[in-house]
Design a protein around this motif. Structure first.
Motif: not given
Length: 242
Positions: A196-211, A223-231
């Protein structure tokens, strides 16, 4: 490297079937650092355990390096080159850290090499190489020792299930350094991190969101971080996806 075809997993609770994963299709190539994120209970850890062979899918197939490994054991997958780090590391009373690292490297490991792996995860080698892997070690220490075993094993595919769980901030800072090092030194291998951690996600080449047991988004971190982060935190925003 890794391909999941129509992976589904369900359990029966009080006579009612509950779908944890629903027709997951994922293909991941070599030399990739991939982060899998999403709300709690979305099926991320179940997906990691299916990749490692800890549990078998109800439906679908798992392919690794072109081979169908759907029904193979966790031991056979480890031999094939899949390494798995548990969310809560396992303790081995009576087994020393050096012994574990030696086993991970197929017994071809000198003491000085074991110390190098421990140093890479921020542990004082002289203090830890002879320690038993028991309850005297903290959660952060166990986590870093487990990651050191992955480094010693050098698997083709490394799977980490929420490595940040149960560790302090200092340990987390070291964890980020280790993942940055692993990312820079990927050599014909792949890393998958459930986080769930942003600092780990920011290292990734690719992010997969599972819901809700499905892949809802997939793309680069840009492509993905701006959609799931915000404030808000990743955890809070991911909860909105469920």
């Amino acid at each position: 490297m890794l391909e999941l075809k129509n992976i589904s997993f369900d359990v029966t609770v009080n006579g009612q079937k509950k779908e944890i994963l629903k027709d997951i299709d994922i293909k991941i190539g070599n030399n990739k650092f991939v982060a899998v994120t999403g709300p709690n209970g979305s099926g991320k850890s179940t997906l990691a355990k299916i990749i490692a062979g800890i549990i078998l899918p109800t439906k679908g197939q798992v392919f690794f390096a072109g081979n169908d490994i759907t029904n193979t054991s966790i031991t056979d997958r480890a031999k094939a080159g899949i390494g798995y780090a548990f969310q809560q590391p396992v303790k081995f009373k009576g087994l020393q850290v050096y012994d574990l690292l030696k086993i991970a490297s197929n017994n071809n490991l000198k003491t000085e090499q074991a110390c190098e792996y421990l140093s890479k995860v921020g542990l004082c080698a002289g203090k830890y190489v002879g320690r038993e892997i028991d309850a005297s070690l903290s959660g952060g220490e166990l986590k870093r020792i487990e990651i050191a075993t992955i480094l010693a094993k050098q698997p083709k595919l490394s799977v980490f299930d929420e490595p940040e769980a149960g560790i302090d901030l200092w340990s987390f800072q070291n964890l980020i350094k280790v993942f940055n090092l692993m990312r820079k030194n990927i050599n014909d291998g792949t890393i998958i991190v459930i986080s769930h951690q942003e600092r780990i996600l920011s290292i990734a080449d690719e992010i997969i969101v599972v819901a809700d047991g499905k892949v809802t988004m997939r793309g680069t971190k840009d492509e993905i971080l701006p959609d799931i982060l915000g404030t808000e935190s990743v955890t809070k925003t991911c909860e909105k996806l469920s």
